[in-house]
Design an enzyme around this catalytic site. Sequence first.
Site, PDB file in Angstrom:
ATOM      1  N   THR A 212      -5.969   2.532  -3.892  1.00  0.00           N
ATOM      2  CA  THR A 212      -4.669   3.107  -3.573  1.00  0.00           C
ATOM      3  C   THR A 212      -4.766   4.627  -3.606  1.00  0.00           C
ATOM      4  O   THR A 212      -5.534   5.173  -4.398  1.00  0.00           O
ATOM      5  CB  THR A 212      -3.662   2.616  -4.635  1.00  0.00           C
ATOM      6  OG1 THR A 212      -3.500   1.217  -4.464  1.00  0.00           O
ATOM      7  CG2 THR A 212      -2.326   3.316  -4.543  1.00  0.00           C
ATOM      8  N   GLY A 242       3.803  -4.615  -4.417  1.00  0.00           N
ATOM      9  CA  GLY A 242       3.358  -4.030  -5.684  1.00  0.00           C
ATOM     10  C   GLY A 242       4.270  -2.889  -6.120  1.00  0.00           C
ATOM     11  O   GLY A 242       5.420  -2.760  -5.683  1.00  0.00           O
TER      12      GLY A 242
HETATM   13  N1  ASP Z   1      -0.906  -0.544  -7.559  1.00  0.00           N
HETATM   14  C1  ASP Z   1      -1.317  -1.178  -6.332  1.00  0.00           C
HETATM   15  C2  ASP Z   1      -0.582  -2.471  -6.188  1.00  0.00           C
HETATM   16  O1  ASP Z   1      -0.481  -3.199  -7.151  1.00  0.00           O
HETATM   17  C3  ASP Z   1      -2.782  -1.435  -6.251  1.00  0.00           C
HETATM   18  C4  ASP Z   1      -3.687  -0.322  -6.674  1.00  0.00           C
HETATM   19  O2  ASP Z   1      -3.255   0.685  -7.213  1.00  0.00           O
HETATM   20  O3  ASP Z   1      -4.873  -0.437  -6.437  1.00  0.00           O
HETATM   21  O4  ASP Z   1      -0.178  -2.795  -5.106  1.00  0.00           O
END
Ligand code: ASP
Length: 357
Positions: A212, A242
Site C-alpha cells: 500500500t 480495508g
Molecule cells: N491496509 C491495507 C488493507 O487492509 C493493506 C496494506 O496496507 O497493505 O487494505
Amino acid sequence: MKVIRLSTICGFALVLGLALANHGRSARAAKSPLPAQSSASFVLVAHSGAGDYSKTPPAMIEARRAAMVKAIQSGYAILSHGGSSLDAVEATIRVMEDAGLFDAGRGAYYDRDGIPELDASIMEGQTLAAGSVASVKHIANPIHLARLVMEKTPHVMLVGDGAERFAQSQGVELVSPFYFYDQRIWEMYQRAKSEDEKKKTSELLRDQEHGTVGVVALDESGNLAAGTSTGGTALKMPGRVGDSPIIGAGTYANNQSCGVSGTGVGEFYIRNIVAADICERVRYLHVSLEQAANDVVMKELVEQQGEGGIIALDPHGNVVTTFNTNGMMTGTVRADGKITLKGWSKAAEPMIFPASD
Ligand code: ASP
C-alpha cells in the site's frame, strides 16, 4: 492457464443524468477553516507498505526505492514552489500508483477471483474535507478519483459502480482490467492461492508483503494533507474494503493535531480507528506524536496481533514512522532537498537521494 477474469465495463457507457446534481458544489466540510499552526517550511513523508520484505528480491527493493524517490521528487517539486500539501500528496501517490511496483494502482494485488479492486482516500487538515473511493476495478489512479469525490460531490465516499460512473462524468477514463495485469502479481496470486489451501487466512495475512502507498505532507502555509491508495490485502474476498479508504482508520489529517497514513492488515486499523486515534491522542492528551503513534501501533495493535505501521506528521514538522512488522519502506523530504529512504528492514541504513535532478 489464462489470466484474470474480465469484469464488464458495459454498464458504464450509459448513464449520467445522475443524482450528482450538486457535483459542482464544494465539499469543504468545516464552516471556518482550522487555523494553520505554524511552519516556515514544508515536509513530505511517504510509505510503500509495511510487511515482511525478507523474501523480496533485492532487485525489487531497488526498483521500489527508485520509484519512491521519483514519487517524492514530484511532491517536492510542488511544495518547493509554494504548492499545497493536498496537491503534493496526490502527485506523489499518483507516481507510485503508476509504477506497477506497489500494491496500488497498476501494481494492485488481486482478490480471490483474480481481479484487482482498488481503494483510496485523501484528506485536507485545514477544512477536514475528505474524499474516498472503494472497490473500483477500472480506475488507474484511485487517489485522483478520491480527490474528485472530495471536491466535486457533497459526499465523502463512493464505491464500486457508482464511483466509476462518477469517474466517467468527470472525464476519468475507465481502464480494462488488463491494465493491472502483471506476470509477477499473477504468479504471487497463484502461489498465495495454493498456500491458502494449507494456511489459515490470518496466517496468510500476516506473512504478506504489503505494498500500500501513502503520503502525508505539510505545506508552507502550515496545512496538512494525507492520502492512501491500495489494492488491499492479496486474496481478499471480492467486495472486501480495508482501512485505506476509511477516513479515520487508514487516513486522517487535521491541522490541530496531525496527518496519518497507515498500512497493514486493514481490519485492525478499522476496529481501532488507528489514524484518527493517533491524532486525537495528540489533540486531547497533549502527548507527543511519537508517543501517540507508538502507543497505538507498538502497544495496542501488537496486543491484538494487528500487523502494520503508520507514517505521521504534525503541524510543527515532526515526522514519525513506526511499524510492528519486519519492514516498512518510507521516504521523507524537507526543504533542504534531501530525500531519506529507510525501513526495508529494521536494520537497514537510511539512504539519501537528491530531491531534484
Ligand atoms: N491496509 C491495507 C488493507 O487492509 C493493506 C496494506 O496496507 O497493505 O487494505
